[in-house]
Enzyme design. Structure first.
Site, PDB file in Angstrom:
ATOM      1  NE  ARG A  30      -4.578   3.207   0.088  1.00 41.22           N
ATOM      2  CZ  ARG A  30      -5.696   2.548   0.358  1.00 41.22           C
ATOM      3  NH1 ARG A  30      -6.861   3.074  -0.005  1.00 41.22           N
ATOM      4  NH2 ARG A  30      -5.656   1.387   0.970  1.00 41.22           N
ATOM      5  CG  ASP A  90      -2.055   0.980   1.119  1.00 43.14           C
ATOM      6  OD1 ASP A  90      -1.893   2.006   0.428  1.00 43.14           O
ATOM      7  OD2 ASP A  90      -3.121   0.743   1.739  1.00 43.14           O
TER       8      ASP A  90
END
Length: 378
Positions: free
Chosen positions: A300, A298
């Site tokens: 983000r 991930d």
């Protein structure tokens, strides 16, 4: 940050940039946009042997599971564009590059320097494949490079500034414009657009009704943009369902905020998400496909979400999520998560493997989705 923003623009259009780290000057170029003679040309411009900087995720795919955060792989002039692609994000590098050559290259891996870390950060920020061509500029070639800098053909960026670019200018978010936009499930909505300093990303706060005042916990959804799911109703994910369910749930709770964040594909960008989809069609799950491309599970970051909440005067939230990582990120940013509410989409034959990987490997709280599936088929 101005030079970093310009560097991102140049890298995305296939131009090299010069990263400065003390007395070291390094030419950096993206793999995307590289031509057949790029390695030879870069060697001539810099007067030194180019190298390929790779993330630890990609190094693991190449057979180095204990590799550091990143490393540099010296190249030869015989490394053509296809060889670069095979090394940087090819699915089967052992077959395409050759096991013996790959083993030889792995033995030649060198520790990364500050300029190498800066180069990879710039690639990630530019939403390009996280691999970079780098070449240290020799003293003999520096006057020619300096001439290109002086006439504006190339630009320089400091390594320490480039390394920080992944934060996206946290604390410098600009509130740009807003308008009242009624939605089918929430008629009293105000869309507020925020822009990051480099202009690459714009995020929207969807304010539904009037969020609670006086320190009440505000219902909140952090939703990462998904063009294929949100707009076209793709069955490969549950994003579109979650988006619409979030609006309806916030309305039912009396009002709150949905932050629509420009973080396509868990932060890797649309181009790389489509590449990952193609790899998934070949049998990989969503996390393994991202690793083949050089990304982590991930990518983000939620500093921008904290900035948006600060701008809206929100410090306590009731978070609509299945992702414990979002709860931790908000808490780290000083936002109190008073309560978590689950938010599910629909399970189907196309997204089952995707949701299973998120649940079993990424720790998303999705047990109820699969429990309901078993109940329906009992």
């Amino acid at each position: 940050m101005h030079q970093v923003e310009r560097a991102i623009f140049d890298l995305r259009r296939g131009m090299p940039v010069v990263v400065i780290d003390g007395d070291s000057r390094v030419l950096v170029q993206a793999i995307e946009g590289a031509g057949e003679q790029t390695v030879s040309r870069l060697a001539g411009l810099a007067g030194d042997t180019p190298a390929l900087v790779l993330s630890r995720h990609r190094l693991a795919v190449l057979g180095e599971p204990q590799a550091p955060r990143l490393a540099r792989l010296p190249l030869t002039e015989g490394a053509d564009r296809q060889r670069l692609v095979d090394l940087a994000f090819g699915l089967a590098p052992q077959a395409r590059v050759g096991g013996e050559a790959l083993a030889r290259w792995r033995r030649a891996l060198e520790p990364a320097q500050a300029a190498d870390r800066a180069a990879l950060a710039l690639m990630r920020r530019s939403l390009l494949i996280p691999a970079a061509l780098v070449a240290r500029v020799s003293e003999a070639e520096w006057p020619a490079v300096q001439a290109r800098l002086d006439d504006g053909t190339w630009l320089t960026v400091r390594a320490d500034e480039a390394e920080q670019c992944l934060e996206g200018g946290v604390g410098m978010l600009k509130r740009i414009s807003e308008a009242q936009i009624p939605l089918e499930d929430a008629r009293d909505c105000r869309f507020i657009l925020f822009r990051e300093p480099d202009g690459l990303r714009e995020h929207v706060a969807v304010v539904i009704n009037a969020p609670g005042q006086g320190g009440e916990a505000v219902p909140l959804r952090l939703h990462s943009a998904c063009l294929t799911g949100d707009l076209f109703g793709s069955l490969r994910c549950d994003c579109g369902d979650q988006l619409r369910n979030a609006v309806a749930d916030i309305q039912a709770l009396g009002g709150g905020v949905l932050l629509y964040l420009a973080q396509e594909g868990r932060g890797i960008g649309l181009a790389n998400k489509l590449r990952a989809y193609t790899l998934q069609d070949g049998g990989l799950d969503t996390l393994d496909a991202d690793q083949v491309l050089g990304f982590g599970d991930d990518e983000r970051r939620y500093g921008v979400a904290v900035d948006m909440l600060d701008a809206l005067g929100i410090r306590r939230v009731q978070l609509l999520t299945n992702n414990p990582g979002k709860m931790a990120a908000l808490a780290e940013g000083g936002i109190e998560v008073v309560e978590r509410q689950a938010l599910y989409g629909s399970l189907n034959d196309h997204n089952r493997r995707y949701l299973s990987a998120k649940s079993e490997r990424a720790g998303h709280l999705l047990d109820a989705v699969f429990t309901g599936d078993r109940d329906s088929t009992a």
